[in-house]
Motif scaffolding. Structure first.
Motif, mmCIF file in Angstrom:
data_model
loop_
_atom_site.group_PDB
_atom_site.id
_atom_site.type_symbol
_atom_site.label_atom_id
_atom_site.label_comp_id
_atom_site.label_asym_id
_atom_site.label_seq_id
_atom_site.Cartn_x
_atom_site.Cartn_y
_atom_site.Cartn_z
ATOM 1 N N VAL A 1 11.518 49.770 43.809
ATOM 2 C CA VAL A 1 10.331 49.034 43.043
ATOM 3 C C VAL A 1 10.639 47.899 42.427
ATOM 4 O O VAL A 1 9.867 47.082 42.620
ATOM 5 C CB VAL A 1 9.048 50.193 42.172
ATOM 6 N N ALA A 2 11.228 48.077 41.422
ATOM 7 C CA ALA A 2 11.611 46.598 40.631
ATOM 8 C C ALA A 2 12.427 45.318 41.697
ATOM 9 O O ALA A 2 11.822 44.785 41.222
ATOM 10 C CB ALA A 2 12.727 47.515 39.839
ATOM 11 N N ALA A 3 13.151 45.785 42.739
ATOM 12 C CA ALA A 3 13.357 45.280 43.894
ATOM 13 C C ALA A 3 12.424 45.077 45.020
ATOM 14 O O ALA A 3 12.691 43.568 45.500
ATOM 15 C CB ALA A 3 14.680 45.308 43.691
ATOM 16 N N ALA A 4 11.801 45.418 44.731
ATOM 17 C CA ALA A 4 10.264 45.222 45.678
ATOM 18 C C ALA A 4 10.223 43.865 46.428
ATOM 19 O O ALA A 4 9.996 43.714 47.658
ATOM 20 C CB ALA A 4 9.212 45.815 45.616
ATOM 21 N N ASP A 5 9.482 43.024 45.424
ATOM 22 C CA ASP A 5 9.441 41.900 46.048
ATOM 23 C C ASP A 5 11.054 41.049 46.074
ATOM 24 O O ASP A 5 10.475 39.531 46.493
ATOM 25 C CB ASP A 5 8.365 40.596 44.593
ATOM 26 N N GLY A 6 11.558 41.215 45.934
ATOM 27 C CA GLY A 6 12.961 40.419 47.009
ATOM 28 C C GLY A 6 13.913 39.921 45.171
ATOM 29 O O GLY A 6 14.724 39.476 45.211
ATOM 30 N N GLN A 7 13.049 39.599 43.746
ATOM 31 C CA GLN A 7 14.127 39.330 42.719
ATOM 32 C C GLN A 7 13.696 40.614 41.876
ATOM 33 O O GLN A 7 12.491 41.324 41.519
ATOM 34 C CB GLN A 7 13.305 38.647 42.670
ATOM 35 N N ILE A 8 14.925 40.392 41.256
ATOM 36 C CA ILE A 8 14.280 41.550 39.716
ATOM 37 C C ILE A 8 13.893 40.574 37.788
ATOM 38 O O ILE A 8 15.261 40.308 38.676
ATOM 39 C CB ILE A 8 15.797 42.267 39.562
ATOM 40 N N ASP A 9 13.192 40.573 37.518
ATOM 41 C CA ASP A 9 13.440 39.972 36.132
ATOM 42 C C ASP A 9 13.419 40.785 35.340
ATOM 43 O O ASP A 9 13.564 41.900 35.193
ATOM 44 C CB ASP A 9 11.666 39.658 36.193
ATOM 45 N N PRO A 10 13.654 39.840 33.817
ATOM 46 C CA PRO A 10 14.569 41.315 32.737
ATOM 47 C C PRO A 10 12.889 42.140 32.503
ATOM 48 O O PRO A 10 13.257 43.188 31.996
ATOM 49 C CB PRO A 10 14.883 40.202 31.891
ATOM 50 N N ALA B 1 22.062 42.893 46.353
ATOM 51 C CA ALA B 1 23.523 42.214 47.418
ATOM 52 C C ALA B 1 23.115 41.695 48.715
ATOM 53 O O ALA B 1 23.437 40.362 49.027
ATOM 54 C CB ALA B 1 24.888 42.772 47.575
ATOM 55 N N ASP B 2 22.704 42.338 49.171
ATOM 56 C CA ASP B 2 21.722 42.458 50.630
ATOM 57 C C ASP B 2 20.613 43.444 50.891
ATOM 58 O O ASP B 2 20.062 44.559 50.845
ATOM 59 C CB ASP B 2 22.265 43.093 51.909
ATOM 60 N N PHE B 3 19.231 42.869 50.207
ATOM 61 C CA PHE B 3 17.587 43.923 50.262
ATOM 62 C C PHE B 3 17.822 44.583 51.097
ATOM 63 O O PHE B 3 17.662 46.155 50.959
ATOM 64 C CB PHE B 3 16.603 42.990 50.130
ATOM 65 N N ASP B 4 17.778 44.398 52.849
ATOM 66 C CA ASP B 4 17.467 45.142 53.952
ATOM 67 C C ASP B 4 19.136 46.317 54.042
ATOM 68 O O ASP B 4 18.367 47.300 53.856
ATOM 69 C CB ASP B 4 17.185 44.238 55.096
ATOM 70 N N LYS C 1 0.653 44.711 46.461
ATOM 71 C CA LYS C 1 1.193 45.603 47.683
ATOM 72 C C LYS C 1 2.482 45.547 47.937
ATOM 73 O O LYS C 1 3.066 46.236 49.145
ATOM 74 C CB LYS C 1 0.437 44.008 48.989
ATOM 75 N N THR C 2 3.818 44.920 47.808
ATOM 76 C CA THR C 2 5.436 44.485 47.713
ATOM 77 C C THR C 2 5.351 46.112 47.565
ATOM 78 O O THR C 2 6.321 47.067 47.842
ATOM 79 C CB THR C 2 5.893 43.566 47.461
ATOM 80 N N GLU C 3 4.914 46.328 45.971
ATOM 81 C CA GLU C 3 4.933 47.856 45.296
ATOM 82 C C GLU C 3 4.745 48.896 46.456
ATOM 83 O O GLU C 3 5.621 49.458 46.705
ATOM 84 C CB GLU C 3 5.061 47.811 43.727
ATOM 85 N N GLN C 4 3.522 49.028 46.897
ATOM 86 C CA GLN C 4 2.825 49.830 47.505
ATOM 87 C C GLN C 4 3.619 50.147 48.604
ATOM 88 O O GLN C 4 3.953 51.584 48.988
ATOM 89 C CB GLN C 4 2.164 49.334 47.030
ATOM 90 N N ALA C 5 3.866 49.455 49.667
ATOM 91 C CA ALA C 5 4.553 49.690 50.533
ATOM 92 C C ALA C 5 6.377 49.541 49.883
ATOM 93 O O ALA C 5 6.464 50.786 51.420
ATOM 94 C CB ALA C 5 4.854 48.004 51.142
#
Length: 151
Positions: free
Chosen positions: A41-50, A87-90, A129-133
């Motif tokens: 869920v934290a990485a769902a949008d492709g980036q992890i913020d603090p 490292a590699d999201f997919d 939506k990305t988290e829900q997905a």
């Protein structure tokens, strides 16, 4: 009712449900799947913020169910899953979903993992939506119908 109010109400309700099952949620599979879900869920949008890391740290510190496990161990596992995803999201997502799927042997644990994902996703007031997905994908990995969680 405003979307934010529904998210808060849903997260509060799910937290209460988790607490009633606290004694049933002590397995290693649940521990690993819940931290994998938090990372996903934290990485769902492709980036992890603090702030996302802080929300998970706060959940680990305050959630009665997760207090069944040592906080430093949970944090280490969360960071390991997050590292796979960054490292590699997919490729990392496939690995993390496999970890989540290990909780499907026990339906109460599987549902609790999804509930934790929804709690983390809604912690900032925007279960987007990305988290829900990704939570929906986790439902499929756990053989749970997404509509059961309004996904």
């Amino acid at each position: 009712m405003a979307l934010w109010d529904r998210i808060k109400e849903s997260a509060s309700s799910m937290q209460a449900q988790l607490e009633t099952k606290k004694n049933d949620l002590k397995s290693g599979a649940f521990r690993d799947a819940s931290m994998a879900m938090c990372a996903l869920v934290a990485a769902a949008d492709g980036q992890i913020d603090p702030s996302e890391r802080q929300r998970v740290a706060a959940l680990i510190a305050s959630n009665d169910v997760l207090k069944n496990f040592p906080a430093d161990d949970l944090q280490r596992r969360f960071n390991d899953y997050l590292n796979k995803l960054t490292a590699d999201f997919d490729f990392g997502k496939v690995s993390v979903l496999q970890e989540i799927a290990k909780a499907k042997k026990k339906p109460a644990e599987a549902r609790a993992v999804i509930q934790i994902g929804i709690i983390i996703g809604g912690a900032d007031g925007d279960f987007d939506k990305t988290e829900q997905a990704v939570v929906r994908e986790a439902c499929f990995a756990l053989d749970l119908p997404p509509h059961e969680f309004d996904l």
